[in-house]
Scaffold this motif. Structure first.
Motif, PDB file in Angstrom:
ATOM      1  N   ASP A  79       0.808  -1.224   0.000  1.00 33.64           N
ATOM      2  CA  ASP A  79       0.000   0.000   0.000  1.00 33.64           C
ATOM      3  C   ASP A  79       0.838   1.269   0.000  1.00 33.64           C
ATOM      4  OD1 ASP A  79      -2.135  -1.707   0.167  1.00 33.64           O
ATOM      5  OD2 ASP A  79      -2.505  -1.388   2.294  1.00 33.64           O
ATOM      6  N   LEU A  80       2.124   1.153   0.302  1.00 31.59           N
ATOM      7  CA  LEU A  80       2.942   2.337   0.538  1.00 31.59           C
ATOM      8  C   LEU A  80       3.913   2.658  -0.591  1.00 31.59           C
ATOM      9  CD1 LEU A  80       3.790   1.682   4.292  1.00 31.59           C
ATOM     10  CD2 LEU A  80       1.942   3.074   3.363  1.00 31.59           C
ATOM     11  N   ALA A  81       3.916   1.863  -1.648  1.00 28.39           N
ATOM     12  CA  ALA A  81       4.895   2.039  -2.718  1.00 28.39           C
ATOM     13  C   ALA A  81       4.834   3.434  -3.332  1.00 28.39           C
ATOM     14  CB  ALA A  81       4.693   0.968  -3.790  1.00 28.39           C
ATOM     15  N   ALA A  82       3.645   3.881  -3.705  1.00 31.04           N
ATOM     16  CA  ALA A  82       3.508   5.187  -4.366  1.00 31.04           C
ATOM     17  C   ALA A  82       3.955   6.320  -3.448  1.00 31.04           C
ATOM     18  CB  ALA A  82       2.059   5.397  -4.805  1.00 31.04           C
ATOM     19  N   LYS A  83       3.604   6.241  -2.171  1.00 36.92           N
ATOM     20  CA  LYS A  83       3.997   7.279  -1.220  1.00 36.92           C
ATOM     21  C   LYS A  83       5.510   7.344  -1.093  1.00 36.92           C
ATOM     22  CE  LYS A  83       3.512  10.251   2.192  1.00 36.92           C
ATOM     23  NZ  LYS A  83       3.034  11.632   1.971  1.00 36.92           N
TER      24      LYS A  83
ATOM     25  N   ALA B  64      16.049   1.885  -9.793  1.00 38.12           N
ATOM     26  CA  ALA B  64      16.376   0.469  -9.636  1.00 38.12           C
ATOM     27  C   ALA B  64      15.598  -0.091  -8.452  1.00 38.12           C
ATOM     28  CB  ALA B  64      17.870   0.289  -9.408  1.00 38.12           C
ATOM     29  N   ILE B  65      15.138  -1.320  -8.578  1.00 36.88           N
ATOM     30  CA  ILE B  65      14.416  -1.994  -7.500  1.00 36.88           C
ATOM     31  C   ILE B  65      15.188  -3.252  -7.142  1.00 36.88           C
ATOM     32  CG2 ILE B  65      12.248  -3.034  -6.758  1.00 36.88           C
ATOM     33  CD1 ILE B  65      10.863  -1.471  -9.031  1.00 36.88           C
ATOM     34  N   LEU B  66      15.650  -3.330  -5.895  1.00 35.75           N
ATOM     35  CA  LEU B  66      16.373  -4.508  -5.417  1.00 35.75           C
ATOM     36  C   LEU B  66      15.407  -5.376  -4.629  1.00 35.75           C
ATOM     37  CD1 LEU B  66      19.191  -5.881  -5.198  1.00 35.75           C
ATOM     38  CD2 LEU B  66      19.477  -4.667  -3.026  1.00 35.75           C
ATOM     39  N   ALA B  67      15.209  -6.614  -5.081  1.00 38.04           N
ATOM     40  CA  ALA B  67      14.193  -7.458  -4.451  1.00 38.04           C
ATOM     41  C   ALA B  67      14.612  -8.918  -4.452  1.00 38.04           C
ATOM     42  CB  ALA B  67      12.861  -7.311  -5.194  1.00 38.04           C
TER      43      ALA B  67
ATOM     44  N   VAL C   8       7.474 -10.181  -4.207  1.00 37.88           N
ATOM     45  CA  VAL C   8       7.082 -10.104  -5.621  1.00 37.88           C
ATOM     46  C   VAL C   8       5.886  -9.166  -5.796  1.00 37.88           C
ATOM     47  CG1 VAL C   8       6.175 -11.415  -7.579  1.00 37.88           C
ATOM     48  CG2 VAL C   8       8.004 -12.386  -6.166  1.00 37.88           C
ATOM     49  N   LEU C   9       4.918  -9.249  -4.890  1.00 36.30           N
ATOM     50  CA  LEU C   9       3.777  -8.330  -4.941  1.00 36.30           C
ATOM     51  C   LEU C   9       4.233  -6.887  -4.740  1.00 36.30           C
ATOM     52  CD1 LEU C   9       1.039 -10.224  -2.849  1.00 36.30           C
ATOM     53  CD2 LEU C   9       1.159  -9.982  -5.334  1.00 36.30           C
ATOM     54  N   ASP C  10       5.139  -6.691  -3.796  1.00 39.97           N
ATOM     55  CA  ASP C  10       5.657  -5.351  -3.512  1.00 39.97           C
ATOM     56  C   ASP C  10       6.385  -4.795  -4.733  1.00 39.97           C
ATOM     57  OD1 ASP C  10       6.343  -3.054  -2.100  1.00 39.97           O
ATOM     58  OD2 ASP C  10       8.089  -3.957  -1.156  1.00 39.97           O
ATOM     59  N   MET C  11       7.231  -5.619  -5.354  1.00 45.16           N
ATOM     60  CA  MET C  11       7.997  -5.182  -6.521  1.00 45.16           C
ATOM     61  C   MET C  11       7.071  -4.761  -7.660  1.00 45.16           C
ATOM     62  SD  MET C  11      11.123  -7.137  -8.496  1.00 45.16           S
ATOM     63  CE  MET C  11      10.089  -8.494  -9.043  1.00 45.16           C
ATOM     64  N   ARG C  12       6.037  -5.538  -7.875  1.00 48.31           N
ATOM     65  CA  ARG C  12       5.078  -5.194  -8.934  1.00 48.31           C
ATOM     66  C   ARG C  12       4.379  -3.878  -8.647  1.00 48.31           C
ATOM     67  NH1 ARG C  12       2.378 -11.235  -9.342  1.00 48.31           N
ATOM     68  NH2 ARG C  12       4.072 -12.234 -10.522  1.00 48.31           N
ATOM     69  N   GLU C  13       4.053  -3.650  -7.368  1.00 46.86           N
ATOM     70  CA  GLU C  13       3.395  -2.401  -6.984  1.00 46.86           C
ATOM     71  C   GLU C  13       4.333  -1.219  -7.186  1.00 46.86           C
ATOM     72  OE1 GLU C  13      -0.192  -0.794  -6.021  1.00 46.86           O
ATOM     73  OE2 GLU C  13       0.237  -2.946  -6.107  1.00 46.86           O
ATOM     74  N   VAL C  14       5.608  -1.402  -6.848  1.00 47.29           N
ATOM     75  CA  VAL C  14       6.597  -0.334  -7.036  1.00 47.29           C
ATOM     76  C   VAL C  14       6.772  -0.043  -8.524  1.00 47.29           C
ATOM     77  CG1 VAL C  14       8.990   0.375  -6.665  1.00 47.29           C
ATOM     78  CG2 VAL C  14       7.806  -0.935  -4.907  1.00 47.29           C
ATOM     79  N   GLU C  15       6.843  -1.090  -9.329  1.00 48.18           N
ATOM     80  CA  GLU C  15       6.995  -0.915 -10.779  1.00 48.18           C
ATOM     81  C   GLU C  15       5.812  -0.133 -11.359  1.00 48.18           C
ATOM     82  OE1 GLU C  15       9.534  -4.936 -12.003  1.00 48.18           O
ATOM     83  OE2 GLU C  15       7.346  -4.980 -11.970  1.00 48.18           O
TER      84      GLU C  15
ATOM     85  N   ALA D 180       3.749   1.913  -9.749  1.00 48.90           N
ATOM     86  CA  ALA D 180       3.773   3.289  -9.246  1.00 48.90           C
ATOM     87  C   ALA D 180       4.848   4.108  -9.959  1.00 48.90           C
ATOM     88  CB  ALA D 180       4.022   3.288  -7.734  1.00 48.90           C
ATOM     89  N   ALA D 181       6.001   3.493 -10.212  1.00 53.75           N
ATOM     90  CA  ALA D 181       7.094   4.192 -10.885  1.00 53.75           C
ATOM     91  C   ALA D 181       6.707   4.582 -12.306  1.00 53.75           C
ATOM     92  CB  ALA D 181       8.339   3.307 -10.895  1.00 53.75           C
ATOM     93  N   ARG D 182       6.064   3.694 -12.997  1.00 56.14           N
ATOM     94  CA  ARG D 182       5.674   3.992 -14.383  1.00 56.14           C
ATOM     95  C   ARG D 182       4.607   5.068 -14.424  1.00 56.14           C
ATOM     96  NH1 ARG D 182       6.434  -2.033 -15.041  1.00 56.14           N
ATOM     97  NH2 ARG D 182       8.444  -2.207 -16.099  1.00 56.14           N
ATOM     98  N   THR D 183       3.723   5.090 -13.431  1.00 53.82           N
ATOM     99  CA  THR D 183       2.722   6.152 -13.346  1.00 53.82           C
ATOM    100  C   THR D 183       3.390   7.511 -13.197  1.00 53.82           C
ATOM    101  OG1 THR D 183       1.100   4.660 -12.342  1.00 53.82           O
ATOM    102  CG2 THR D 183       0.752   7.015 -12.019  1.00 53.82           C
ATOM    103  N   LEU D 184       4.536   7.527 -12.505  1.00 57.28           N
ATOM    104  CA  LEU D 184       5.279   8.768 -12.297  1.00 57.28           C
ATOM    105  C   LEU D 184       6.240   9.070 -13.446  1.00 57.28           C
ATOM    106  CD1 LEU D 184       6.115   8.352  -8.491  1.00 57.28           C
ATOM    107  CD2 LEU D 184       4.425   9.897  -9.509  1.00 57.28           C
ATOM    108  N   GLY D 185       6.221   8.206 -14.464  1.00 56.89           N
ATOM    109  CA  GLY D 185       7.083   8.430 -15.617  1.00 56.89           C
ATOM    110  C   GLY D 185       8.521   8.010 -15.419  1.00 56.89           C
ATOM    111  N   LEU D 186       8.769   7.107 -14.478  1.00 53.33           N
ATOM    112  CA  LEU D 186      10.130   6.659 -14.206  1.00 53.33           C
ATOM    113  C   LEU D 186      10.454   5.384 -14.974  1.00 53.33           C
ATOM    114  CD1 LEU D 186      10.226   7.084 -10.312  1.00 53.33           C
ATOM    115  CD2 LEU D 186      10.929   8.740 -12.060  1.00 53.33           C
ATOM    116  N   GLU D 187      11.682   5.301 -15.434  1.00 54.89           N
ATOM    117  CA  GLU D 187      12.181   4.061 -16.029  1.00 54.89           C
ATOM    118  C   GLU D 187      12.538   3.108 -14.901  1.00 54.89           C
ATOM    119  OE1 GLU D 187      16.118   2.421 -18.413  1.00 54.89           O
ATOM    120  OE2 GLU D 187      15.629   4.571 -18.470  1.00 54.89           O
ATOM    121  N   VAL D 188      12.134   1.841 -15.021  1.00 56.25           N
ATOM    122  CA  VAL D 188      12.337   0.865 -13.947  1.00 56.25           C
ATOM    123  C   VAL D 188      13.403  -0.156 -14.349  1.00 56.25           C
ATOM    124  CG1 VAL D 188      11.270  -0.960 -12.576  1.00 56.25           C
ATOM    125  CG2 VAL D 188       9.985   1.117 -13.092  1.00 56.25           C
TER     126      VAL D 188
END
Length: 325
Positions: free
Chosen positions: A146-150, A166-169, A177-184, A186-194
């Motif tokens: 729930d906290l990835a975007a924040k 970069a995401i280290l997981a 795995v669920l957390d990593m997907r959520e971070v990915e 959220a990052a793409r929503t913000l226009g970040l390359e993952v």
């Protein structure tokens, strides 16, 4: 209770004559504490649990026995410990981290299991629901996904021009795995390359950083026992690579990370003692609702920021719950 006091406590228990310990344990309710990490990574959280037990009247060696085992961030070790606790017929198993909780669940469907911290207990199938867990398992959620975007929004505030994340997981953990997907997402929503950097063992960490060389502007570390056990090494490598880091909990920032946003693990472990108290007094784990964190803390390490030549806005520092200097 501080970590040094906890280690003294555990060392003293280990020094008891084996016959005396066996005799005492036979008379007392026994907790099997399957610690996901090491005394260094988890000791102060375990100490918070033991301190709360004392407040509730459960005094180790007098009214309760506690068997400590350290999984050292390895799922295979966790499975061995869980099987040992089942053979010893402990009264309740206390643990944390989804992969380790799963190992305990696979070992027994009878002995009550209390998890002090789980990433997404419903999403990973640990419990049927937060309100009615069902089965022999209950505990506390850290709301990991729930906290990835924040966290990413906070990271962008202190890392000017953040474009590549970069995401280290440790992809061996289901909640990670669920957390990593959520971070990915959220990052793409913000226009970040993952850039996903996947590991499974401690030996994978150094090669993962070598592969990231010059490719990322910041690093998001997905929490699990492996990452926690190696948090000092991860932060040292990140600093050498000039990578600002975002973590899930304050102890990783205390160990040299740049910043964290998340619940207090010490508080969660402390609250886990209340679950054990209820179960030992007759409550069924499946009837005790899973609780969520009561407070989320923003922590930043100014020493690390200076080493990275980052200027932290004054408005950001005023919002932080803790500034480490």
């Amino acid at each position: 209770m501080r970590r040094r006091e906890f280690i003294t406590l555990v060392s003293g228990a280990a020094a008891w004559p084996l016959a005396a310990r066996a005799q005492q344990s036979a008379k007392l309710p026994t907790i099997g504490f399957l610690v996901a990490g090491t005394p260094s990574s988890h000791g102060q959280w375990v100490a918070a649990f033991v301190q709360r037990l004392r407040e509730l009247g459960w005094i180790e060696g007098r009214t309760i026995a506690i068997e400590y085992r350290w999984a050292e961030g390895r799922s295979s070790r966790a499975a061995e410990i869980a099987a040992e606790f089942v053979r010893r017929n402990v009264d309740v198993i206390v643990t944390s981290a989804t992969a380790v909780i799963v190992a305990a669940m696979q070992a027994t469907s009878v002995i009550p299991i209390v998890f002090a911290a789980a990433g997404d207990p419903v999403g990973t199938g640990l419990v049927a629901s937060l309100a009615r867990p069902g089965g022999n398992v209950t505990g506390l959620s850290i709301q990991q996904t729930d906290l990835a975007a924040k966290r990413l929004e906070l990271l962008r505030e202190v890392v000017p021009g953040l474009r590549r994340l970069a995401i280290l997981a440790n992809v061996g953990g289901p909640a990670v795995v669920l957390d990593m997907r959520e971070v990915e997402a959220a990052a793409r929503t913000l226009g970040l390359e993952v850039i996903a950097s996947e590991v499974r063992r401690g030996e994978d960490i150094v090669p993962a950083f070598e592969a990231l060389n010059g490719r990322a502007d910041a690093l998001y570390v997905c929490i699990d026992p492996l990452m926690n056990t190696h948090r000092v090494r991860i932060n040292t490598l990140a600093l050498a690579a000039r990578l600002p880091t975002m973590h899930n909990f304050r102890e990783a920032v205390e160990a040299g990370g740049l910043m964290s946003y998340g619940p207090s693990n010490a508080d969660l472990f402390r609250r886990a003692a209340d679950y054990v108290d209820k179960i030992l007094r007759g409550a069924k784990p499946g009837d005790i609702p899973v609780e969520q964190p009561r407070k989320f803390d923003l922590v930043i390490n100014l020493t690390t920021a200076k080493a990275l030549r980052l200027t932290i806005p004054e408005s950001f520092l005023l919002r932080a719950d803790e500034v480490i200097e």
